[in-house]
Design a protein around this motif. Structure first.
Motif, short mmCIF file in Angstrom:
data_model
loop_
_atom_site.label_atom_id
_atom_site.label_comp_id
_atom_site.label_asym_id
_atom_site.label_seq_id
_atom_site.Cartn_x
_atom_site.Cartn_y
_atom_site.Cartn_z
N GLN A 68 -1.08 -2.18 -6.24
CA GLN A 68 -1.03 -2.37 -4.79
C GLN A 68 -1.61 -3.75 -4.48
N ASN A 115 -9.39 5.01 -10.58
CA ASN A 115 -9.57 3.98 -11.60
C ASN A 115 -9.48 4.67 -12.95
N ARG A 127 -11.30 -1.03 5.18
CA ARG A 127 -11.86 -1.56 3.93
C ARG A 127 -10.75 -1.73 2.89
N TYR A 128 -11.01 -2.50 1.85
CA TYR A 128 -9.98 -2.76 0.83
C TYR A 128 -10.13 -1.79 -0.33
N TRP A 129 -9.05 -1.66 -1.11
CA TRP A 129 -9.11 -0.84 -2.32
C TRP A 129 -8.47 -1.63 -3.46
N VAL A 130 -9.25 -1.98 -4.47
CA VAL A 130 -8.77 -2.75 -5.62
C VAL A 130 -7.83 -1.87 -6.44
N LYS A 162 -18.35 5.02 -8.04
CA LYS A 162 -17.10 5.56 -7.47
C LYS A 162 -15.95 5.39 -8.46
N ARG A 207 -5.70 0.00 0.67
CA ARG A 207 -6.66 0.17 1.77
C ARG A 207 -7.60 1.34 1.55
N GLY A 208 -8.83 1.18 2.05
CA GLY A 208 -9.78 2.28 2.12
C GLY A 208 -9.90 2.69 3.58
N ARG A 209 -11.00 3.39 3.92
CA ARG A 209 -11.20 3.81 5.31
C ARG A 209 -11.70 2.65 6.13
N ASN A 236 -14.98 11.54 1.12
CA ASN A 236 -13.73 11.16 0.46
C ASN A 236 -13.86 10.38 -0.84
N SER A 255 0.87 -1.19 0.00
CA SER A 255 0.00 0.00 0.00
C SER A 255 0.90 1.23 0.00
N THR A 256 0.64 2.16 -0.90
CA THR A 256 1.48 3.37 -0.94
C THR A 256 1.32 4.17 0.35
N ASN A 257 0.11 4.13 0.97
CA ASN A 257 -0.07 4.84 2.23
C ASN A 257 0.80 4.23 3.34
P1 BTX Z 1 -13.51 3.86 1.30
O1 BTX Z 1 -13.42 3.14 2.60
O2 BTX Z 1 -14.38 5.04 1.17
O3 BTX Z 1 -13.88 2.88 0.13
C1 BTX Z 1 -13.56 1.51 0.16
C2 BTX Z 1 -14.70 0.76 -0.48
O4 BTX Z 1 -14.80 1.11 -1.86
C3 BTX Z 1 -14.51 -0.75 -0.46
O5 BTX Z 1 -15.11 -1.31 0.69
C4 BTX Z 1 -15.21 -1.20 -1.74
O6 BTX Z 1 -16.61 -1.33 -1.53
C5 BTX Z 1 -15.04 -0.03 -2.68
N1 BTX Z 1 -13.87 -0.18 -3.57
C6 BTX Z 1 -12.74 -0.91 -3.39
N2 BTX Z 1 -11.90 -0.74 -4.41
C7 BTX Z 1 -12.49 0.11 -5.28
C8 BTX Z 1 -12.10 0.68 -6.52
N3 BTX Z 1 -10.93 0.44 -7.08
N4 BTX Z 1 -12.99 1.51 -7.12
C9 BTX Z 1 -14.19 1.81 -6.57
N5 BTX Z 1 -14.61 1.30 -5.40
C10 BTX Z 1 -13.76 0.46 -4.76
C11 BTX Z 1 -11.68 4.97 -0.15
O7 BTX Z 1 -12.01 4.28 0.99
C12 BTX Z 1 -10.23 5.39 -0.07
C13 BTX Z 1 -9.36 4.60 -1.01
C14 BTX Z 1 -7.96 5.11 -1.05
C15 BTX Z 1 -7.10 4.31 -1.96
C16 BTX Z 1 -5.72 4.90 -2.06
S1 BTX Z 1 -4.80 4.17 -3.34
C17 BTX Z 1 -3.35 4.86 -2.76
C18 BTX Z 1 -3.41 4.82 -1.25
N6 BTX Z 1 -2.87 3.59 -0.72
C19 BTX Z 1 -3.80 2.86 -0.10
O8 BTX Z 1 -3.61 1.74 0.44
N7 BTX Z 1 -4.98 3.52 -0.14
C20 BTX Z 1 -4.85 4.79 -0.81
#
Ligand code: BTX
Length: 325
Positions: free
Chosen positions: A114, A210, A123-126, A185, A118-120, A177, A91-93
């Motif tokens: 990655q 994306n 949660r995961y981030w694809v 999204k 990670r999300g908030r 966010n 994860s870059t974070n």
């Molecule tokens: P969030 O908690 O608002 O959103 C996470 C949710 O979004 C997941 O539970 C899933 O339902 C959905 N999701 C997962 N992957 C994707 C995707 N690629 N596109 C759309 N929806 C998705 C949002 O958190 C914040 C995400 C930050 C991601 C960046 S990437 C660089 C940095 N490194 C890292 O690990 N996270 C941040």
């Protein structure tokens, strides 16, 4: 860096071969050094034709967003000037938080893929390989922690402006966010902070966009989209990456110099949450209300069915629109 200089010369001469001798003279280096860096560029994915007597010709550039590729588009003073690029990272974070204590203000960490994005709230981030922009920016502002949370909104405005500029589409902010297009999204922002009660040590802003993703896992179908799906085109990630950094620096400076008010106005203008009915989930309790404002601290003001008005901070809350986003 010599490799960078050779690449710049090849890029500027795409219509003609440049001989090894010319490169040596331009850069004042030996033939062996030129040969070594040309080979390195080839193994980085650049297709370079080497012709006996006429020299080198750059035929194809790889689809990567390292510093050599994005810097021609970068206009910033300090955001992204220290730029670390990875083929693959967990994860870059996470990496940003590890190096932040000794990293320069504005350092950007960018990965092609990655493996544990990670999300908030865990949660995961694809983060598919080569299909998005997965980046984190390290900031070291002289701010108090309650000011720092507003940086998510600064990043959101920067992403919206970038999408408008490069992909020519309107997107909106699902507070606090997410960036959304056509109710799906396209980008998520994850802001993390390290500090004391009254002082920030560092902030990491994670941005995941994306870009050229065509297929999402089944559970995201109908909820996620990409710039490519929305425009019907494959987008060049290089100017896009630089534009996020350019716009982030622009709005970050506005925030540091003028305060939050103009960022707040832009957030309100781009908000998809305001004036809609929302479901607020705090510790598994769900309440329905109407989002009526974003306040001076970046909080959401919600009026609940019983008439109670509450200030919702982004921390550990989920806010969902009742009709999609
Ligand atoms: P969030 O908690 O608002 O959103 C996470 C949710 O979004 C997941 O539970 C899933 O339902 C959905 N999701 C997962 N992957 C994707 C995707 N690629 N596109 C759309 N929806 C998705 C949002 O958190 C914040 C995400 C930050 C991601 C960046 S990437 C660089 C940095 N490194 C890292 O690990 N996270 C941040």
């Amino acid at each position: 860096m010599l490799k960078n200089d050779i690449l710049s010369i090849l890029k500027a001469n795409k219509d003609k071969h440049i001989s090894g001798q010319e490169l040596c003279e331009m850069l004042n280096v030996s033939r062996t050094a030129v040969w070594k860096y040309i080979n390195e560029l080839k193994s980085d994915g650049y297709i370079i034709e080497s012709k006996h007597k006429s020299g080198y010709l750059l035929m194809e550039e790889p689809d990567i967003i390292d510093y050599m590729e994005i810097s021609p588009y970068l206009k910033t003073k300090f955001i992204g000037r220290n730029y670390l690029h990875f083929e693959s990272i967990s994860s870059t974070n996470d990496y940003a938080k590890e190096i932040a204590p000794s990293a320069a203000d504005g350092t950007a960490i960018v990965a092609e893929e990655q493996t544990s994005g990670r999300g908030r709230m865990g949660r995961y981030w694809v983060s598919n390989k080569g299909q998005g922009i997965w980046m984190s920016i390290i900031l070291k502002p002289n701010l108090s922690p309650n000011e720092a949370v507003k940086l998510t909104q600064v990043a959101a405005v920067a992403v919206i402006e970038t999408i408008k500029e490069i992909a020519d589409i309107r997107s909106g902010i699902k507070w606090p966010n997410d960036i959304v297009i056509n109710s799906k999204k396209v980008c998520g922002i994850l802001t993390e902070m390290n500090g004391e009660i009254d002082r920030v040590n560092f902030i990491v802003i994670g941005i995941g966009i994306n870009v050229n993703v065509q297929n999402f896992p089944e559970d995201l179908c109908g909820k996620a989209t990409s710039l490519s799906i929305e425009t019907g085109k494959i987008l060049d990630r290089k100017p896009l990456t630089a534009s996020i950094l350019n716009n982030f620096e622009k709005y970050y400076r506005v925030f540091l110099i003028d305060g939050f008010s103009s960022i707040r106005n832009l957030c309100k203008e781009y908000s998809l949450t305001l004036n809609k009915d929302v479901k607020v989930i705090i510790n598994n309790n769900e309440c329905i209300g109407r989002a009526v404002d974003i306040d001076d601290d970046g909080n959401l003001i919600v009026v609940f069915k019983n008439g109670e008005k509450k200030t919702i901070a982004s921390g550990d809350v989920s806010v969902r629109g009742l009709l999609g986003y």
